[in-house]
Motif scaffolding. Structure first.
Motif, PDB file in Angstrom:
ATOM      1  N   PRO A  78     -31.685 -79.630  37.894  1.00 18.46           N
ATOM      2  CA  PRO A  78     -30.563 -80.076  38.750  1.00 18.46           C
ATOM      3  C   PRO A  78     -31.023 -81.126  39.766  1.00 18.46           C
ATOM      4  CG  PRO A  78     -30.671 -77.678  38.636  1.00 18.46           C
ATOM      5  CD  PRO A  78     -31.944 -78.189  38.034  1.00 18.46           C
ATOM      6  N   ALA A  79     -32.271 -80.982  40.258  1.00 15.61           N
ATOM      7  CA  ALA A  79     -32.777 -81.932  41.260  1.00 15.61           C
ATOM      8  C   ALA A  79     -32.969 -83.323  40.660  1.00 15.61           C
ATOM      9  CB  ALA A  79     -34.097 -81.411  41.832  1.00 15.61           C
ATOM     10  N   PHE A  80     -33.449 -83.384  39.411  1.00 12.29           N
ATOM     11  CA  PHE A  80     -33.581 -84.693  38.751  1.00 12.29           C
ATOM     12  C   PHE A  80     -32.204 -85.346  38.612  1.00 12.29           C
ATOM     13  CE2 PHE A  80     -37.776 -83.210  37.127  1.00 12.29           C
ATOM     14  CZ  PHE A  80     -38.524 -84.336  37.442  1.00 12.29           C
ATOM     15  N   MET A  81     -31.182 -84.546  38.284  1.00 12.75           N
ATOM     16  CA  MET A  81     -29.822 -85.084  38.126  1.00 12.75           C
ATOM     17  C   MET A  81     -29.303 -85.620  39.471  1.00 12.75           C
ATOM     18  SD  MET A  81     -28.910 -84.798  34.931  1.00 12.75           S
ATOM     19  CE  MET A  81     -30.580 -85.336  34.654  1.00 12.75           C
ATOM     20  N   GLU A  82     -29.616 -84.897  40.557  1.00 14.14           N
ATOM     21  CA  GLU A  82     -29.175 -85.340  41.887  1.00 14.14           C
ATOM     22  C   GLU A  82     -29.948 -86.590  42.309  1.00 14.14           C
ATOM     23  OE1 GLU A  82     -26.815 -84.103  43.652  1.00 14.14           O
ATOM     24  OE2 GLU A  82     -26.558 -81.987  43.188  1.00 14.14           O
ATOM     25  N   GLY A  83     -31.253 -86.577  42.056  1.00  7.85           N
ATOM     26  CA  GLY A  83     -32.113 -87.672  42.508  1.00  7.85           C
ATOM     27  C   GLY A  83     -31.752 -88.993  41.874  1.00  7.85           C
ATOM     28  N   ILE A  84     -31.475 -88.980  40.572  1.00  8.98           N
ATOM     29  CA  ILE A  84     -31.210 -90.242  39.867  1.00  8.98           C
ATOM     30  C   ILE A  84     -29.855 -90.802  40.291  1.00  8.98           C
ATOM     31  CG2 ILE A  84     -30.080 -89.353  37.751  1.00  8.98           C
ATOM     32  CD1 ILE A  84     -32.820 -92.074  37.920  1.00  8.98           C
ATOM     33  N   ALA A  85     -28.993 -89.939  40.842  1.00  4.59           N
ATOM     34  CA  ALA A  85     -27.660 -90.404  41.255  1.00  4.59           C
ATOM     35  C   ALA A  85     -27.663 -91.018  42.648  1.00  4.59           C
ATOM     36  CB  ALA A  85     -26.682 -89.230  41.203  1.00  4.59           C
ATOM     37  N   LEU A  86     -28.797 -90.935  43.360  1.00  6.53           N
ATOM     38  CA  LEU A  86     -28.839 -91.514  44.715  1.00  6.53           C
ATOM     39  C   LEU A  86     -28.693 -93.031  44.638  1.00  6.53           C
ATOM     40  CD1 LEU A  86     -31.765 -89.450  46.273  1.00  6.53           C
ATOM     41  CD2 LEU A  86     -29.350 -89.251  46.833  1.00  6.53           C
ATOM     42  N   SER A  87     -27.961 -93.590  45.613  1.00  7.31           N
ATOM     43  CA  SER A  87     -27.737 -95.047  45.593  1.00  7.31           C
ATOM     44  C   SER A  87     -28.831 -95.788  46.338  1.00  7.31           C
ATOM     45  CB  SER A  87     -26.398 -95.376  46.245  1.00  7.31           C
ATOM     46  OG  SER A  87     -25.446 -94.407  45.926  1.00  7.31           O
ATOM     47  N   ASP A  88     -29.338 -95.170  47.403  1.00  8.95           N
ATOM     48  CA  ASP A  88     -30.307 -95.896  48.230  1.00  8.95           C
ATOM     49  C   ASP A  88     -31.687 -95.905  47.568  1.00  8.95           C
ATOM     50  OD1 ASP A  88     -31.305 -97.142  50.635  1.00  8.95           O
ATOM     51  OD2 ASP A  88     -32.366 -95.262  50.951  1.00  8.95           O
ATOM     52  N   PRO A  89     -32.261 -97.088  47.333  1.00  8.13           N
ATOM     53  CA  PRO A  89     -33.540 -97.168  46.610  1.00  8.13           C
ATOM     54  C   PRO A  89     -34.673 -96.376  47.263  1.00  8.13           C
ATOM     55  CG  PRO A  89     -32.567 -99.345  46.844  1.00  8.13           C
ATOM     56  CD  PRO A  89     -31.745 -98.423  47.674  1.00  8.13           C
ATOM     57  N   ALA A  90     -34.757 -96.409  48.606  1.00  2.00           N
ATOM     58  CA  ALA A  90     -35.867 -95.707  49.266  1.00  2.00           C
ATOM     59  C   ALA A  90     -35.710 -94.197  49.116  1.00  2.00           C
ATOM     60  CB  ALA A  90     -35.924 -96.087  50.748  1.00  2.00           C
ATOM     61  N   ALA A  91     -34.482 -93.724  49.266  1.00  4.95           N
ATOM     62  CA  ALA A  91     -34.246 -92.283  49.121  1.00  4.95           C
ATOM     63  C   ALA A  91     -34.545 -91.854  47.688  1.00  4.95           C
ATOM     64  CB  ALA A  91     -32.796 -91.955  49.473  1.00  4.95           C
ATOM     65  N   LYS A  92     -34.127 -92.705  46.721  1.00  6.73           N
ATOM     66  CA  LYS A  92     -34.345 -92.376  45.311  1.00  6.73           C
ATOM     67  C   LYS A  92     -35.849 -92.311  45.024  1.00  6.73           C
ATOM     68  CE  LYS A  92     -31.616 -94.087  42.028  1.00  6.73           C
ATOM     69  NZ  LYS A  92     -31.026 -94.950  40.989  1.00  6.73           N
ATOM     70  N   GLU A  93     -36.594 -93.308  45.495  1.00  4.50           N
ATOM     71  CA  GLU A  93     -38.053 -93.347  45.279  1.00  4.50           C
ATOM     72  C   GLU A  93     -38.694 -92.085  45.857  1.00  4.50           C
ATOM     73  OE1 GLU A  93     -42.121 -95.104  45.039  1.00  4.50           O
ATOM     74  OE2 GLU A  93     -40.288 -95.399  43.912  1.00  4.50           O
ATOM     75  N   ASN A  94     -38.312 -91.774  47.083  1.00  5.65           N
ATOM     76  CA  ASN A  94     -38.865 -90.611  47.776  1.00  5.65           C
ATOM     77  C   ASN A  94     -38.597 -89.337  46.972  1.00  5.65           C
ATOM     78  OD1 ASN A  94     -40.208 -89.466  49.870  1.00  5.65           O
ATOM     79  ND2 ASN A  94     -38.519 -89.540  51.317  1.00  5.65           N
TER      80      ASN A  94
END
Length: 786
Positions: free
Chosen positions: A666-682
């Motif tokens: 579920p976390a991978f699904m949430e992470g890839i949906a983030l729009s902000d590049p820095a948040a996604k990278e983190n």
């Protein structure tokens, strides 16, 4: 204490706090932004000091124009950063920071002033650079401080690049607000404040951004009379280096290429003739002649994958709207958007050239998605050419009459996209089709024979498997089994070819197949017939040739079931940690050996990992690896490379849980949906760190291998996107519990999850190299415990 977590089925305390990840990523980028503003302000003071001397570099007015509002913007963000930083560092679930974002949004007036002055600021800086050497040197190399814990102390940036940063920043902050709201429970005190901040930011953005998205208009098309119409359909023509969708009409004595004219609403639709060739003058260029024609450049895979993702997401939205009895206007708008994307996919996906030549002059080039269509068109034309045909020229009136009749006579009315289909039509099958190609009969003379299998996907056909060549025979017996993934498929095609070993006939044209089609046939994949657990044997007849084959189907929800191995001595179906511990290895032996063999002799194989290997070969390799047989290496060196690639995929598919684990799915699904590049990278790096070591080391090993395969894309036609499509759903898929919890049907599983699984793997494949040691050492910004 009340805890907030953003996804279901994760126990409190175990979940990754997405809010914190989003914020810590944003904070990291906010620090960089403040350093960039500082770098801009640094030369302002000395420039101001010299402005009042006898040798000014710039006048006060020039300085104020170039650095307009930078000081104010710096102070706003410094205050925001200083207040937010301690809240994220001393994190607890009760932390509130909505008021900080609301305050930041309320100060956007300063940005409005900056934006209004931006063009003048750039022009002034440019003029000053041209007239003053000293200022030119300053503006070409401004030093920006690196983040606190970074190795780079400074980077050099131009003034022009730094002046653009504030414009970019508002868009960035808006993306972060989207992400934060998504992961903030509605009853959290921050929710209304963040909503307000997002509203202000969006209003601000729409006031400064004119909508500069020139909507691409899609066209629809139609068919002939007095003469008989034999065949018609939509084909993509390459004309003046661009792709155009044409409706092509084959009459008893002429081939006509038309497009539908745009007419005002309510008016009778008409066709516009682009060109025609009397069949008496029509010839197909030989492979040698086509070599001289312009090369066809395929459309980038990642753009095609993006279109598929958009189409799947829009399909889901339409279903949701319908389920919630949404407004018909909203549904129509979504359908229109889906049609635009499907139309672009239809236009840009075909790659197989179909060339037609008029013996009195011009040549024409169509692109088709399958060798099957090309063969159908060619055969239909050649059959008509056997009659006694006369050459002719149509007068303008005759041409008008013929083109006018197309509309009434056409048999294909709509562009083949799903948005044209009725709701009650079958959505197609999602899952795995197992096909055994047994044998063929009916050949007049001995030949070197093989078959290929194609299924439809997103409205066009894709080649999925190929049998080995059976040499010099009239009765080939292949008995080869393949597993083919279906994406809403409704038809299976079998094509039988005679292999051409004559080197002089090999055509350099990328996708041109010079092997001769001996026969071809198509069957509908009827869910009732196919969805039985047993094998279903059938015979397909083609030009007097009979091919015997069997098939059975496993739906996608069934294929999610993973059955752990009963015996712990083998490697298939056994936990990766058990295997690596037993072998005293970091990466399982099976993975290393298969990868080594593919890199040794399969890296230039067209469609490596996409074309299925023979199932019996794969099962034989599976048995040898499970028994840890001494002959493994000898067997590998003799085995067909697609079978080795298939064995590697099967190993990952049969792990008791996916390589990237059920817990983190579920976390991978949430992470890839983030729009902000820095948040996604983190988030994405944090998730890798959270994997058990054997899983992480194996994943990084596989990642580097797939990147090496993609380097050979010009030869093997496998891009990072192709590879992510093949491996994403194998390395990352929902547990049975997860899929039952929120997915209603197999089609939903495809549209909701598979695209996201592909995107997760693609993210890591496109990422600069990730080292295990570096990952474990570098906690990026603020590490959180899973």
């Amino acid at each position: 204490m009340k805890m907030y977590f953003s996804w279901r089925s994760v126990e409190a305390g175990k979940g990754l706090e997405m809010r914190k990840l989003v914020l810590s990523g944003f904070l990291a980028s906010e620090e960089i932004y403040i350093n960039q503003l500082e770098a801009l302000l640094l030369p302002m003071k000395p420039l101001k000091a010299t402005a009042t001397t006898s040798q000014p570099v710039l006048t006060i007015q020039q300085i104020e124009t170039i650095f307009y509002k930078i000081q104010d913007i710096y102070e706003i963000h410094k205050e925001f950063y200083d207040n937010l930083c301690p809240k994220v560092q001393q994190w607890d679930s009760q932390v509130t920071m909505g008021h900080l974002f609301q305050k930041l949004a309320s100060q956007l007036g300063v940005y409005k002033a900056f934006v209004d002055n931006y063009k003048v600021a750039l022009e002034t800086a440019e003029k000053c650079s041209q007239s003053n050497n000293q200022f030119q040197k300053i503006s070409e190399e401004l030093k920006v401080k690196g983040p606190k814990d970074s190795k780079d102390s400074h980077t050099s940036v131009t003034m022009e690049a730094l002046l653009y940063k504030p414009i970019d920043r508002v868009t960035r902050s808006t993306l972060v607000l989207h992400d934060l709201l998504k992961h903030t429970p509605v009853d959290h005190p921050d929710y209304p404040l963040l909503q307000d901040a997002l509203r202000i930011s969006q209003n601000f953005l729409s006031s400064i951004n004119e909508d500069i998205d020139p909507r691409r208009t899609a066209v629809t098309t139609p068919k002939g009379e007095t003469r008989q119409l034999v065949k018609d359909g939509f084909l993509v023509e390459v004309s003046e280096s661009s792709r155009k969708l044409r409706h092509v009409f084959l009459f008893t004595d002429v081939l006509l290429c038309a497009k539908l004219k745009k007419t005002s609403a309510g008016k009778h639709q008409q066709y516009d003739c682009k060109w025609y060739i009397p069949l008496a003058d029509l010839v197909f260029p030989s492979p040698e002649e086509s070599e001289a024609s312009p090369q066809v450049h395929p459309f980038p895979d990642h753009e095609l994958e993006d279109m598929k993702m958009k189409i799947s997401a829009l399909k889901s939205e339409i279903q949701k709207e319908k389920a919630n009895k949404g407004q018909s206007r909203a549904i129509e708008r979504l359908k229109k958007k889906m049609f635009e994307n499907e139309f672009l996919l239809l236009l840009n996906s075909p790659t197989i050239p179909f060339r037609i030549h008029n013996r009195n002059g011009k040549s024409y080039l169509f692109l088709l998605s399958s060798d099957y269509e090309r063969s159908e068109w060619r055969e239909a034309i050649q059959k008509l050419q056997k009659k006694d045909l006369q050459a002719f020229v149509l007068s303008s009136v005759e041409l008008q009459v013929l083109t006018g009749s197309c509309f009434k006579l056409r048999t294909v009315h709509n562009i083949p996209v799903t948005s044209n289909k009725d709701d009650d039509e079958s959505p197609g099958l999602y899952g795995f089709l197992h096909v055994i190609v047994h044998s063929a009969k009916g050949f007049k003379q001995s030949a070197n024979l093989y078959c290929t299998l194609e299924v439809d996907s997103f409205g066009y056909f894709v080649s999925k498997a190929k049998t080995r060549v059976f040499r010099d025979t009239t009765e080939p017996k292949w008995d080869e089994e393949f597993e083919i993934e279906l994406e809403g498929s409704q038809s299976l095609r079998i094509l039988c070819y005679e292999k051409c070993y004559d080197k002089t006939k090999v055509n350099k044209d990328n996708n041109e197949i010079v092997d001769k089609i001996m026969g071809k046939g198509q069957i509908q994949l009827d869910p009732q017939t196919v969805e039985t657990k047993n094998w279903h044997t059938d015979v397909i007849e083609m030009n007097g040739i009979k091919v015997e084959f069997s098939m059975k189907f496993t739906s996608r929800d069934m294929s999610l079931k993973r059955t752990p191995s009963k015996k712990q001595t083998g490697v298939f179906g056994v936990k990766i940690s058990v295997v690596t511990k037993r072998e005293r290895s970091k990466v399982p032996y099976i993975v290393r050996q298969c990868v080594e063999e593919v890199e040794k002799r399969g890296i230039e194989e067209v469609g490596i990992y996409r074309i299925s290997g023979v199932a019996t070969d794969i099962q034989a390799l599976k048995a040898v690896f499970d028994a840890n047989n001494k002959d493994i290496l000898l067997m590998l060196s003799d085995m067909d490379i697609n079978a080795i690639a298939g064995t590697l995929k099967l190993y990952f598919r049969e792990l008791p849980e996916p390589l990237l684990t059920d817990r983190l799915y579920p976390a991978f699904m949430e992470g890839i949906a983030l729009s902000d590049p820095a948040a996604k990278e983190n988030c994405m790096m944090h998730l890798l760190r959270s994997l058990p070591d054997p899983n992480l080391i194996t994943f990084l090993f596989l990642l580097e291998h797939l990147k090496r395969v993609a380097e050979k894309e010009p030869i093997n036609k496998m891009s990072l996107h192709n590879l992510a499509t093949v491996f994403g759903p194998t390395l990352l898929r929902p547990s049975e519990v997860e899929s039952k919890a929120h997915l209603t049907s197999a089609a939903d599983i495809w549209s909701h999850d598979v695209m996201a699984q592909v995107q997760v793997l693609l993210y890591y494949l496109q990422h600069p190299p990730i080292s295990f040691a570096e990952l474990k050492r570098n906690t990026l910004y603020f590490s959180t415990d899973v």
